[in-house]
Write a protein that holds these residues in place. Structure first.
Motif, PDB file in Angstrom:
ATOM      1  N   LEU A   1     -12.301  -2.768  -3.196  1.00  0.00           N
ATOM      2  CA  LEU A   1     -13.464  -2.391  -2.695  1.00  0.00           C
ATOM      3  C   LEU A   1     -13.750  -1.944  -3.877  1.00  0.00           C
ATOM      4  CD1 LEU A   1     -16.568  -2.833  -1.311  1.00  0.00           C
ATOM      5  CD2 LEU A   1     -15.040  -1.641  -0.033  1.00  0.00           C
ATOM      6  N   PHE A   2     -15.316  -1.768  -5.176  1.00  0.00           N
ATOM      7  CA  PHE A   2     -15.809  -0.576  -5.308  1.00  0.00           C
ATOM      8  C   PHE A   2     -17.509  -0.115  -5.338  1.00  0.00           C
ATOM      9  CE2 PHE A   2     -12.099  -0.180  -7.702  1.00  0.00           C
ATOM     10  CZ  PHE A   2     -12.296   0.782  -8.821  1.00  0.00           C
TER      11      PHE A   2
ATOM     12  N   SER B   1      -1.150   6.452  -6.809  1.00  0.00           N
ATOM     13  CA  SER B   1      -0.405   6.015  -5.654  1.00  0.00           C
ATOM     14  C   SER B   1      -1.308   5.997  -4.349  1.00  0.00           C
ATOM     15  CB  SER B   1       0.488   7.649  -5.656  1.00  0.00           C
ATOM     16  OG  SER B   1      -0.390   8.451  -5.072  1.00  0.00           O
ATOM     17  N   GLY B   2      -2.583   6.406  -4.334  1.00  0.00           N
ATOM     18  CA  GLY B   2      -2.982   5.702  -3.141  1.00  0.00           C
ATOM     19  C   GLY B   2      -3.105   3.999  -3.716  1.00  0.00           C
ATOM     20  N   VAL B   3      -4.146   4.022  -4.768  1.00  0.00           N
ATOM     21  CA  VAL B   3      -4.448   2.584  -5.210  1.00  0.00           C
ATOM     22  C   VAL B   3      -3.340   1.129  -5.300  1.00  0.00           C
ATOM     23  CG1 VAL B   3      -5.520   1.355  -6.413  1.00  0.00           C
ATOM     24  CG2 VAL B   3      -7.174   2.633  -6.215  1.00  0.00           C
ATOM     25  N   PHE B   4      -2.279   1.794  -6.094  1.00  0.00           N
ATOM     26  CA  PHE B   4      -1.122   0.887  -6.151  1.00  0.00           C
ATOM     27  C   PHE B   4      -0.845   0.809  -4.663  1.00  0.00           C
ATOM     28  CE2 PHE B   4      -1.518   1.992 -10.406  1.00  0.00           C
ATOM     29  CZ  PHE B   4      -2.459   0.648 -10.457  1.00  0.00           C
ATOM     30  N   GLY B   5      -0.273   1.986  -3.967  1.00  0.00           N
ATOM     31  CA  GLY B   5       0.250   2.276  -2.734  1.00  0.00           C
ATOM     32  C   GLY B   5      -0.519   1.305  -1.568  1.00  0.00           C
ATOM     33  N   THR B   6      -1.220   1.153  -2.338  1.00  0.00           N
ATOM     34  CA  THR B   6      -2.587   0.320  -0.598  1.00  0.00           C
ATOM     35  C   THR B   6      -2.266  -1.363  -0.940  1.00  0.00           C
ATOM     36  OG1 THR B   6      -3.763   1.844  -0.164  1.00  0.00           O
ATOM     37  CG2 THR B   6      -4.803  -0.661   0.146  1.00  0.00           C
ATOM     38  N   ALA B   7      -2.380  -1.533  -3.249  1.00  0.00           N
ATOM     39  CA  ALA B   7      -2.168  -2.615  -3.002  1.00  0.00           C
ATOM     40  C   ALA B   7      -0.916  -3.678  -2.259  1.00  0.00           C
ATOM     41  CB  ALA B   7      -2.258  -2.712  -4.478  1.00  0.00           C
ATOM     42  N   LEU B   8       0.338  -2.645  -2.574  1.00  0.00           N
ATOM     43  CA  LEU B   8       1.951  -2.955  -2.222  1.00  0.00           C
ATOM     44  C   LEU B   8       1.881  -3.640  -0.532  1.00  0.00           C
ATOM     45  CD1 LEU B   8       3.968  -0.357  -4.960  1.00  0.00           C
ATOM     46  CD2 LEU B   8       3.441  -3.187  -4.778  1.00  0.00           C
ATOM     47  N   ALA B   9       1.217  -2.201  -0.056  1.00  0.00           N
ATOM     48  CA  ALA B   9       1.382  -2.885   1.946  1.00  0.00           C
ATOM     49  C   ALA B   9       0.611  -3.868   2.648  1.00  0.00           C
ATOM     50  CB  ALA B   9       0.795  -0.959   2.038  1.00  0.00           C
ATOM     51  N   GLY B  10      -0.549  -4.333   0.844  1.00  0.00           N
ATOM     52  CA  GLY B  10      -1.626  -5.508   0.871  1.00  0.00           C
ATOM     53  C   GLY B  10      -2.491  -5.698   1.616  1.00  0.00           C
ATOM     54  N   GLY B  11      -3.585  -3.684   1.532  1.00  0.00           N
ATOM     55  CA  GLY B  11      -4.619  -3.672   1.920  1.00  0.00           C
ATOM     56  C   GLY B  11      -5.437  -4.058   0.856  1.00  0.00           C
ATOM     57  N   VAL B  12      -6.892  -3.517   0.692  1.00  0.00           N
ATOM     58  CA  VAL B  12      -8.136  -3.267   0.047  1.00  0.00           C
ATOM     59  C   VAL B  12      -7.929  -1.796  -0.230  1.00  0.00           C
ATOM     60  CG1 VAL B  12      -9.974  -3.926  -0.744  1.00  0.00           C
ATOM     61  CG2 VAL B  12      -8.468  -5.003   0.548  1.00  0.00           C
ATOM     62  N   ALA B  13      -8.147  -1.586  -1.727  1.00  0.00           N
ATOM     63  CA  ALA B  13      -8.555   0.501  -2.322  1.00  0.00           C
ATOM     64  C   ALA B  13      -9.848  -0.183  -2.208  1.00  0.00           C
ATOM     65  CB  ALA B  13      -7.860   0.555  -3.357  1.00  0.00           C
ATOM     66  N   MET B  14     -10.178   1.221  -1.075  1.00  0.00           N
ATOM     67  CA  MET B  14     -11.687   0.954  -1.575  1.00  0.00           C
ATOM     68  C   MET B  14     -11.927   2.232  -2.536  1.00  0.00           C
ATOM     69  SD  MET B  14     -14.637   1.425   1.817  1.00  0.00           S
ATOM     70  CE  MET B  14     -14.439   2.880   1.632  1.00  0.00           C
ATOM     71  N   THR B  15     -12.477   2.372  -3.064  1.00  0.00           N
ATOM     72  CA  THR B  15     -12.623   3.674  -4.233  1.00  0.00           C
ATOM     73  C   THR B  15     -13.754   3.973  -3.692  1.00  0.00           C
ATOM     74  OG1 THR B  15     -13.336   1.995  -6.060  1.00  0.00           O
ATOM     75  CG2 THR B  15     -11.181   2.363  -6.179  1.00  0.00           C
TER      76      THR B  15
END
Length: 577
Positions: free
Chosen positions: A227-228, A105-119
């Protein structure tokens, strides 16, 4: 320039006649590809599989299951909270967590908000975490507080005391100048500026879901998506930024590469903060309507119990984990009869309750820079088609082999450095101008060695700095280790080149014996002589403990460290000089 063509079962691969250049089928001709943003991906799989189970996790006191509808709802909840924190298009959101529901939910939530998920890897030391947070510049950090003996909330407070004294949302750190909001995902109890999970999620109550929909719709496939951080043989982290399109192409491809017939129930304890595990598990499973059987970290006995209880059909394990699974006290008694998607040639596939002929699509080449594979033969490809190669270029991709020094394309069939480009190629390394990363034609030179044959198949021979130059000949450690690993008393084999005044480099194979055996170096060399040319047969065999094999976070042996160990051992024995 005339072209010849090699064929696979799905289409044509173009080979430039006389030169080591191979091109995959046109991207528009590829089948089975869905939406090319992460927000679009999770929306699509929810629409297809809504009430089906998407993921399950066994925690200390409970079992939690999410359907695809739950995954969507929880991702929307996170997206609304992030937007309330000011996350906009391109804002980086750090996700520091093991494989748990909130990671998804953190990664997909970030995407839905327009952000870039940095794992962010949970294996990072405090010093590595500090470096990655400074390098990545995330504005929001969602973290799992307690991972084994680590308390990441306390680690952050130790790194930046202001985090422990400031109120939520009031962080103003010169050490982490972009960081504004932090929240723990595994507790409702916060620490200083770090909010508890329910408090963080409540921030989104005032955000209209329609605003999230509008934000998600504004994201383009070409926009930065994730961002990995990759650690190579040196162990030094590199920030690798990838577009939504590249990530999603791979997510949709993995079910095809796996030749999925029934949606898998996929067990994995390897971190989704590595691109391979992310795309293989999430793509291969969610992309086909399956369920993720989550384990936060690897424990062999618990893994077997979990696979049995959840009737797992796919096992994603690193080779070093096979021995631990087999050695687990419940291995002989556990029922793994549901298991299907496990390579029939691996040790665990020999379990008495497993009956499968499935083969992993292991004849492939890729890296984090291409968000996994850029050449592959799918599962089930006949041996007379695949041979010993590492696949054909993926759709839209081009692979060439160049002279490592001049960059000139090599004649067809000759060895050199593998260079790649295509729709899954990264947007770039953090802090490195793109013109310093790609050649004049837009290719990434991988520092891997290999060659291309007339059918357009890529043959990968290892890292260029691992290729051994002995007595004027180039020797691939991969070829040697493939032979030696077949010896019944060899558990692990890793060949390296050790500097030698006479030969340039000495071929040395380091071996971890099978437990309870006592092989002799001479017998190993005799075994190798049956299949290897004389100059490829190791001059020395060194027996080492498994603990001597230092690995990166993605379980790759650090050959530089092993080369140093081998040189020290040989020097102590008087075998060098």
């Amino acid at each position: 320039m005339r072209l010849s063509a090699g064929y696979d079962e799905d289409g044509m691969v173009e080979v430039t006649e006389g030169l080591s250049i191979a091109r995959g089928i046109a991207l528009e001709d590829e089948q089975g590809i869905g939406p090319l943003t992460l927000g679009g991906f999770v929306r699509e799989v929810t629409a297809r599989h809504g009430p089906a189970e998407a993921a399950v996790i066994h925690l200390e006191d409970r079992v939690e299951r999410w359907t695809y509808d739950d995954l969507w709802a929880r991702s929307m909840e996170v997206a609304r909270a992030l937007m309330a924190c000011g996350v906009g298009k391109g804002t980086r959101v750090g996700v520091l967590a093991t494989n748990r529901l909130e990671f998804l939910s953190g990664v997909f939530g970030t995407a839905l908000a327009g952000g870039v998920a940095m794992t962010v890897s949970t294996f990072f030391t405090p010093a590595e975490l500090e470096t990655v947070l400074q390098m990545g510049g995330c504005s929001v950090l969602l973290l799992e507080r307690r991972v084994l003996k680590k308390d990441f909330a306390q680690i952050l407070v130790d790194l930046e005391p202001q985090i422990g004294s400031a109120a939520p949302g009031e962080v103003a750190s010169t050490r982490f100048p972009f960081l504004r909001h932090l929240a723990v995902i595994d507790s409702d109890e916060g620490l200083g500026a770090i909010e508890g999970w329910s408090t963080f999620l409540a921030r989104g109550d005032a955000i209209d879901p329609a605003l999230v929909d509008a934000a998600a719709a504004s994201v383009q496939p070409s926009d930065p998506g994730v961002l990995f951080f990759s650690s190579g043989s040196t162990g030094k982290a590199k920030g690798i930024l990838s577009a939504h399109r590249g990530v999603c192409l791979q997510l949709w491809r993995w079910p095809q590469w796996y030749a999925v017939t029934e949606p898998p129930r996929t067990w994995s304890a390897n971190g989704f903060f590595w691109s391979g595990n992310f795309s293989m598990a999430l793509g291969g499973t969610l992309g086909s309507g399956g369920s993720l059987v989550l384990q936060r970290w690897f424990d062999a006995a618990e893994a077997l119990t979990l696979m049995e209880a959840e009737r797992a059909t796919m096992m994603l394990a690193w080779p070093h984990q096979w021995a631990q699974l087999i050695a687990a006290p419940n291995y002989e008694s556990v029922d793994l009869s549901a298991m299907h998607y496990i390579d029939a040639a691996t040790p665990c596939a020999q379990h008495p309750t497993i009956n499968t002929r499935w083969r992993e699509p292991a004849q492939a080449f890729g890296n984090t820079e291409t968000f996994t594979l850029i050449s592959v033969f799918p599962s089930g490809t006949p041996e007379d088609v695949a041979g010993k190669s590492h696949g054909l270029p993926t759709a839209g991709s081009t692979i060439k082999v160049v002279d490592p020094l001049t960059g000139v394309t090599m004649p067809l069939g000759e060895r050199g450095e593998i260079a790649v480009k295509g729709p899954t190629l990264m947007l770039g390394y953090l802090g490195v101008p793109l013109d310093e990363t790609l050649d004049g034609e837009g290719f990434l030179r991988t520092a891997d060695g290999g060659y291309i044959d007339a059918q357009g198949r890529l043959f990968w021979e290892g890292r260029l700095n691992d290729i051994i130059k002995t007595g004027g000949a180039n020797v691939s450690p991969l070829e040697i280790d493939e032979v030696i690993r077949a010896h019944p008393q060899v558990k692990v084999s890793q060949t390296v080149g050790v500097p030698d005044e006479l030969l340039g480099e000495l071929v040395v194979t380091c071996i971890v014996p099978v437990e309870g055996t006592n092989p002799e170096g001479a017998s190993i060399r005799d075994f190798a002589k049956e299949k290897l040319a004389s100059y490829k047969v190791p001059r020395r065999i060194l027996f080492v403990a498994e603990s001597d094999l230092k690995t990166t976070g993605s379980a790759k042996i650090k050959t530089a460290d092993l080369r140093k160990l081998a040189a020290e051992r040989l020097e102590a024995e008087g075998a060098l000089g």
